[in-house]
Design an enzyme around this catalytic site. Sequence first.
Site, short mmCIF file in Angstrom:
data_model
loop_
_atom_site.label_atom_id
_atom_site.label_comp_id
_atom_site.label_asym_id
_atom_site.label_seq_id
_atom_site.Cartn_x
_atom_site.Cartn_y
_atom_site.Cartn_z
N GLU A 195 35.60 18.32 -108.56
CA GLU A 195 34.90 17.30 -107.53
C GLU A 195 35.51 16.18 -108.04
OE1 GLU A 195 31.80 16.48 -106.07
OE2 GLU A 195 32.70 14.54 -106.09
N CYS A 220 21.39 25.10 -88.59
CA CYS A 220 20.49 25.53 -89.63
C CYS A 220 20.22 26.84 -89.64
CB CYS A 220 19.36 24.67 -89.36
SG CYS A 220 17.76 25.03 -89.98
N GLY A 270 28.09 22.20 -72.74
CA GLY A 270 27.44 21.05 -71.98
C GLY A 270 28.35 19.97 -71.95
N GLY A 318 25.10 18.05 -83.29
CA GLY A 318 25.11 18.73 -84.77
C GLY A 318 26.35 18.02 -85.47
N HIS A 339 -4.79 24.24 -112.65
CA HIS A 339 -4.35 24.66 -113.82
C HIS A 339 -4.43 26.11 -114.00
CE1 HIS A 339 -3.15 24.86 -118.08
NE2 HIS A 339 -4.14 25.70 -118.30
N GLU A 363 24.77 25.15 -104.10
CA GLU A 363 23.79 26.32 -103.69
C GLU A 363 24.75 27.78 -103.41
OE1 GLU A 363 21.50 25.40 -100.25
OE2 GLU A 363 20.42 23.81 -101.03
P1 FAD Z 1 22.98 21.75 -85.47
O1 FAD Z 1 22.03 22.53 -86.34
O2 FAD Z 1 24.22 21.77 -85.92
O3 FAD Z 1 23.02 22.32 -83.89
C1 FAD Z 1 23.92 21.78 -83.06
C2 FAD Z 1 23.73 22.89 -81.87
O4 FAD Z 1 24.57 22.12 -80.82
C3 FAD Z 1 25.09 23.95 -82.14
O5 FAD Z 1 24.35 25.17 -82.11
C4 FAD Z 1 26.14 23.80 -81.54
O6 FAD Z 1 26.69 25.13 -81.15
C5 FAD Z 1 25.58 23.19 -80.18
N1 FAD Z 1 26.53 22.26 -79.40
C6 FAD Z 1 27.62 21.67 -79.95
N2 FAD Z 1 28.15 21.01 -78.79
C7 FAD Z 1 27.61 21.55 -77.76
C8 FAD Z 1 27.99 21.59 -76.46
N3 FAD Z 1 28.69 20.67 -75.98
N4 FAD Z 1 27.39 22.18 -75.60
C9 FAD Z 1 26.38 22.99 -75.81
N5 FAD Z 1 25.88 23.27 -76.98
C10 FAD Z 1 26.74 22.57 -77.93
N6 FAD Z 1 19.45 21.30 -94.15
C11 FAD Z 1 18.43 21.18 -94.56
O7 FAD Z 1 17.36 20.53 -94.28
N7 FAD Z 1 17.85 22.37 -95.54
C12 FAD Z 1 18.70 23.03 -96.01
O8 FAD Z 1 18.32 23.86 -96.90
C13 FAD Z 1 20.07 23.19 -95.29
N8 FAD Z 1 21.00 24.09 -95.77
C14 FAD Z 1 22.03 24.07 -95.23
C15 FAD Z 1 22.85 25.22 -95.68
C16 FAD Z 1 24.42 25.19 -95.14
C17 FAD Z 1 25.51 26.26 -95.55
C18 FAD Z 1 24.70 23.93 -94.11
C19 FAD Z 1 26.11 24.19 -93.51
C20 FAD Z 1 23.66 23.32 -93.52
C21 FAD Z 1 22.44 22.93 -94.12
N9 FAD Z 1 21.57 22.15 -93.96
C22 FAD Z 1 20.38 22.26 -94.38
C23 FAD Z 1 22.02 20.97 -92.86
C24 FAD Z 1 21.28 21.66 -91.67
O9 FAD Z 1 21.84 22.87 -91.17
C25 FAD Z 1 21.57 20.52 -90.38
O10 FAD Z 1 21.16 19.23 -90.88
C26 FAD Z 1 20.83 20.60 -89.18
O11 FAD Z 1 21.30 21.87 -88.78
C27 FAD Z 1 21.13 19.51 -88.10
O12 FAD Z 1 20.80 19.99 -86.94
P2 FAD Z 1 21.21 19.69 -85.40
O13 FAD Z 1 20.07 19.97 -84.42
O14 FAD Z 1 21.49 17.98 -85.60
O15 FAD Z 1 22.54 20.18 -85.28
P1 NAI Z 2 27.86 16.80 -99.63
O1 NAI Z 2 28.04 15.27 -99.08
O2 NAI Z 2 26.46 17.16 -100.40
O3 NAI Z 2 29.05 16.81 -100.90
C1 NAI Z 2 30.06 16.80 -101.00
C2 NAI Z 2 30.87 16.56 -102.41
O4 NAI Z 2 32.22 16.76 -102.26
C3 NAI Z 2 30.42 15.33 -102.80
O5 NAI Z 2 29.81 15.58 -104.24
C4 NAI Z 2 31.76 14.55 -102.73
O6 NAI Z 2 32.18 13.63 -104.10
C5 NAI Z 2 32.86 15.69 -103.30
N1 NAI Z 2 34.02 15.39 -102.43
C6 NAI Z 2 34.46 14.77 -101.20
N2 NAI Z 2 35.68 14.87 -101.03
C7 NAI Z 2 36.25 15.52 -102.15
C8 NAI Z 2 37.66 15.65 -102.47
N3 NAI Z 2 38.77 15.39 -101.63
N4 NAI Z 2 37.71 16.41 -103.61
C9 NAI Z 2 36.67 16.94 -104.36
N5 NAI Z 2 35.59 16.61 -104.18
C10 NAI Z 2 35.29 15.70 -103.08
O7 NAI Z 2 28.37 17.92 -98.69
P2 NAI Z 2 28.15 19.29 -98.40
O8 NAI Z 2 27.86 19.92 -100.04
O9 NAI Z 2 29.37 19.91 -97.95
O10 NAI Z 2 27.20 19.48 -97.62
C11 NAI Z 2 27.23 18.92 -96.23
C12 NAI Z 2 25.95 18.45 -95.66
O11 NAI Z 2 25.03 19.63 -95.43
C13 NAI Z 2 25.10 17.54 -96.73
O12 NAI Z 2 25.15 16.36 -96.13
C14 NAI Z 2 23.56 18.14 -96.91
O13 NAI Z 2 22.84 16.92 -96.58
C15 NAI Z 2 23.79 19.28 -95.78
N6 NAI Z 2 23.20 20.29 -96.67
C16 NAI Z 2 21.76 20.37 -97.12
C17 NAI Z 2 21.36 21.41 -97.94
C18 NAI Z 2 19.94 21.42 -98.46
O14 NAI Z 2 19.26 20.37 -97.81
N7 NAI Z 2 19.29 22.10 -99.41
C19 NAI Z 2 21.88 22.53 -98.32
C20 NAI Z 2 23.35 22.57 -97.92
C21 NAI Z 2 23.86 21.58 -96.86
#
Ligand code: FAD
Ligand code: NAI
Length: 466
Positions: A203, A42, A115, A144, A444, A187
């Site tokens: 897609e 995150c 860990g 994560g 408003h 995004e």
């Molecule tokens: P993570 O944030 O993945 O954290 C897990 C941590 O565990 C990591 O730091 C990793 O290094 C550590 N770890 C793993 N294995 C070990 C180990 N064995 N020992 C020690 N450390 C370890 N979600 C939203 O709600 N809003 C958003 O706008 C949003 N935007 C996103 C944009 C992108 C580009 C991406 C990729 C994701 C986005 N997400 C968003 C999803 C969000 O980032 C995840 O849902 C969230 O980070 C999950 O939190 P978590 O604590 O489960 O795991």
């Molecule tokens: P996603 O699950 O949102 O979208 C993946 C897309 O790829 C789907 O539309 C699916 O139909 C398509 N797809 C799957 N296999 C495919 C294939 N072989 N060829 C073509 N299309 C295919 O996953 P995304 O965008 O990678 O995000 C991962 C996670 O991160 C999501 O679960 C989301 O919750 C989280 N995230 C959240 C954000 C937010 O809350 N604003 C921002 C970014 C990520």
Amino acid sequence: MKNYDVVIIGSGPGGYVSAIRCAQLGFTVAIIEKYNTLGGTCLNVGCIPSKALLDSSEHFHNATHTFSEHGIEVKEVKANITQMIKRKDDVVSQTCDGVKYLMDKNKIDVHQGIGSFKDQHTITITGENGSAEIFGKHIIIATGSKPNFFPGMEPDKKRIITSTEALKLSEIPKKLLVIGAGVIGLELGSVYKRLGTEVEVIEFAPTLLPTMDGTISKEFTKILKKDGFKFHMEHRVQGVVNKGKSVVVTALNKKNEKVEIEGDYCLVAVGRKAYTAGLALENVGLIANQRGQIEVNEHLQTSIPHIYAIGDVVRGAMLAHKAEEEGVFVAETIAGQKPHINYNLIPGVVYTWPEVANVGKTEEELTAAGIEIKVGSFPIKALGRARASMDTAGLVKIIADKNTDEILGVHMIAPRAADLIMEAVTAMEFRASAEDLVRICHPHPTYSEAIKEAAMAATDARAMHI
Ligand code: FAD
Ligand code: NAI
């Protein structure tokens, strides 16, 4: 060996929030993170950096597209990607430092390293400075997720990239191919689209954001197409090849014809998968399921009662706020409390412009479940506030139970929908009716008036401003 009440593996929003709540409840707590910075996906490569770049690119888009109509003349607007990435990195490091501060403030021991389970209470930490062991009475797995990909689209992290590389490109691509019309694709596609990149999305499904309400998905597609996004829907990707200075995606279209699409980068955004590598789950007899997730019961306990798992590594939406809720839930469960999470009311947001947000059930889900519903919607363009800001695209849709008037789902495309949706979440948490929303005085002129109007539309079709 140091003993703790709670040992947490992973410092993302699930892990670090859980650590703070555990400390508040009087437990001794250790958190283990394999990277040098805290905050997980995150803070480091997810929510925060993507929003930083979305904001910068939105400013650029406004400077090049809307300033002149506002009567602001600017000469030679140029996007400086190096500075944008640097500002994003600054935002990330300030936010990660904030987590370190919170750990210190709450007297949580931070251990850098991987860990892994030695036994059911002992965790080995293998870091840059060798290895150590700590004991946990309770252990929380919060490791994560990582980007997923399918055979043929393996990221080389140069031209075939994941979200992590897309957040630090050194140039603005001329043409970006995106596999997956999901949240990340739309995004990060928006970031580069606004900077002048041609964006083509490939897609597999017939609609973008396939799990969203149908009305929203259709309207959102129209908005994105108008903004210049090109979509190749119902295309099955066969392979992606890095040709040195370009990249070529080969896919089969609906008619099973082979299609080749060329760009300078290809962002693979087809979902994320739970991450358990390095945990040595086998040492305690835990097995990840077929999707790589750790199985948990309704208390988020694994099959070993004092070992819990939360966030992206378990079932459910992969969202930071869901991980946070689960972190608090487990801390309070360990403390003997009876916490509760309403999984139906976890809001979802896509941070494009306008933003897309939803909570509760979609019209399709409710219809399939045989629930009698009534629907009201209101277009953003009918708001005075929207005309003032020149943000007129979108709508708010409210679905209520036909017989009881209870709100069952709220879906919107609107400026600041990410913040607006909280009115709906709060109302639904208190099981409000659509009529309740109508009876609440809304300021408003605001975008929030669209919620009141949509509620009016759902109750006896009495919206006033359309
Ligand atoms: P993570 O944030 O993945 O954290 C897990 C941590 O565990 C990591 O730091 C990793 O290094 C550590 N770890 C793993 N294995 C070990 C180990 N064995 N020992 C020690 N450390 C370890 N979600 C939203 O709600 N809003 C958003 O706008 C949003 N935007 C996103 C944009 C992108 C580009 C991406 C990729 C994701 C986005 N997400 C968003 C999803 C969000 O980032 C995840 O849902 C969230 O980070 C999950 O939190 P978590 O604590 O489960 O795991
Ligand atoms: P996603 O699950 O949102 O979208 C993946 C897309 O790829 C789907 O539309 C699916 O139909 C398509 N797809 C799957 N296999 C495919 C294939 N072989 N060829 C073509 N299309 C295919 O996953 P995304 O965008 O990678 O995000 C991962 C996670 O991160 C999501 O679960 C989301 O919750 C989280 N995230 C959240 C954000 C937010 O809350 N604003 C921002 C970014 C990520």
